[in-house]
Design an enzyme around this catalytic site. Sequence first.
Site, mmCIF file in Angstrom:
data_model
loop_
_atom_site.group_PDB
_atom_site.id
_atom_site.type_symbol
_atom_site.label_atom_id
_atom_site.label_comp_id
_atom_site.label_asym_id
_atom_site.label_seq_id
_atom_site.Cartn_x
_atom_site.Cartn_y
_atom_site.Cartn_z
ATOM 1 C CE LYS A 1 29.297 -54.945 4.903
ATOM 2 N NZ LYS A 1 29.627 -53.514 4.750
HETATM 3 C C1 LIG Z 1 32.206 -49.568 1.627
HETATM 4 C C2 LIG Z 1 30.758 -49.462 2.035
HETATM 5 N N1 LIG Z 1 29.911 -48.763 1.220
HETATM 6 C C3 LIG Z 1 28.596 -48.642 1.527
HETATM 7 C C4 LIG Z 1 28.067 -49.192 2.688
HETATM 8 C C5 LIG Z 1 26.568 -49.045 2.936
HETATM 9 O O1 LIG Z 1 25.962 -50.312 2.691
HETATM 10 P P1 LIG Z 1 24.592 -50.681 3.451
HETATM 11 O O2 LIG Z 1 24.927 -50.916 4.892
HETATM 12 O O3 LIG Z 1 24.109 -51.940 2.768
HETATM 13 O O4 LIG Z 1 23.653 -49.527 3.283
HETATM 14 C C6 LIG Z 1 28.896 -49.917 3.573
HETATM 15 C C7 LIG Z 1 28.319 -50.527 4.825
HETATM 16 N N2 LIG Z 1 29.249 -50.446 5.913
HETATM 17 C C8 LIG Z 1 28.911 -51.384 6.988
HETATM 18 C C9 LIG Z 1 30.119 -51.668 7.826
HETATM 19 C C10 LIG Z 1 30.623 -50.475 8.584
HETATM 20 C C11 LIG Z 1 31.763 -50.875 9.479
HETATM 21 O O5 LIG Z 1 32.127 -52.064 9.444
HETATM 22 O O6 LIG Z 1 32.231 -49.996 10.185
HETATM 23 C C12 LIG Z 1 27.725 -50.864 7.807
HETATM 24 O O7 LIG Z 1 27.289 -49.700 7.630
HETATM 25 O O8 LIG Z 1 27.205 -51.683 8.608
HETATM 26 C C13 LIG Z 1 30.248 -50.071 3.230
HETATM 27 O O9 LIG Z 1 31.106 -50.764 4.025
#
Ligand SMILES: Cc1[nH+]cc(COP(=O)(O)O)c(CN[C@@H](CCC(=O)O)C(=O)O)c1O
Length: 307
Positions: free
Chosen positions: A159
């Site tokens: 990230k």
């Molecule tokens: C590109 C991307 N893909 C998949 C996910 C899902 O990952 P997880 O949270 O580990 O299940 C997130 C989280 N996106 C984060 C940021 C969103 C934002 O900044 O707006 C979030 O969901 O917290 C992504 O940014």
Amino acid sequence: SKMKTGLIWFNGHIVPQEEAKVSVLTHALHYGTSVFEGIRAYETPKGPAVFRLKEHVERFFHSAKVMMFELPFTPEQVSEGILSVVRENSYKSCYIRPLAWMGATSLGVNPLPNNPAEVMVAAWEWGTYLGDEAVRKGARLITSSWARFPANVMPGKAKVGGNYVNSALARIEAHQAGADEALLLDKEGFVAEGSGENLFFFKGSTLYVLEHSVNLMGITRDSVITIARDLGYEVRECRATRDQLYMADEVFMVGTAAEVTPVSSLDHRAIGSGQAGEHTMRLRKAYLEAVQGHNPKYGPWLTYVNP
Ligand SMILES: Cc1[nH+]cc(COP(=O)(O)O)c(CN[C@@H](CCC(=O)O)C(=O)O)c1O
């Protein structure tokens, strides 16, 4: 008006938001050289608890490793910083944002002279990511004209702040088109993920989840696969094309912020009945029960703020 996040854990100390400042000469402000996490704490019968804290902190450190940032804190210290921000702000439930960034030591493109990185953790109360309407009726998605970056262009498993220019451009385009969220394809045209979510779809009672490919390895994706299998669904990893999604019975997106959000249409084609799918809403319910401490099976996923 600026967002109110209250007390912030700033390089190891809890300070008021107004004191958590950086210079305009901060490398990360110029070049996107930061890494971050998105974590949620939920109210449970035993007080606020952070969901899958260990996995998020591990990914935070992996993201830093990808960028060769030296973090001047241990995973334990960052974990304690995360818990203290929730505790000191007396949040019952909140969204938590750890961030590590290259500071203002030098502005050459090579970030390494800016090591060690600076680190902060902020938290704020955030409701449904795409809005209550999108959850109730299902989100309307459009396929973005911005493709998800290939693995040899940006490190999509980390990230990294700079990665989110891709997401931001896709999100702007979706919003301007009157959609709720953008779907990004990879360079071959296969479906990758949302601008901030991973994607699943049902065909009959079989649940398909897109393989990792160039996507972020979502922690919510991992949790939902476990919960779906515990509910008796067969879960298969796959590659999918956008027209395959058009034919799906149900499509939904998952992420820390998005939780489990049903999709009602993609590129103006209704998905299934054009409403939130019934299997999807069953999974959403089970996910929320897990994060809110109502299902002891998933107790190990919770870290209580006030033990
Ligand atoms: C590109 C991307 N893909 C998949 C996910 C899902 O990952 P997880 O949270 O580990 O299940 C997130 C989280 N996106 C984060 C940021 C969103 C934002 O900044 O707006 C979030 O969901 O917290 C992504 O940014």
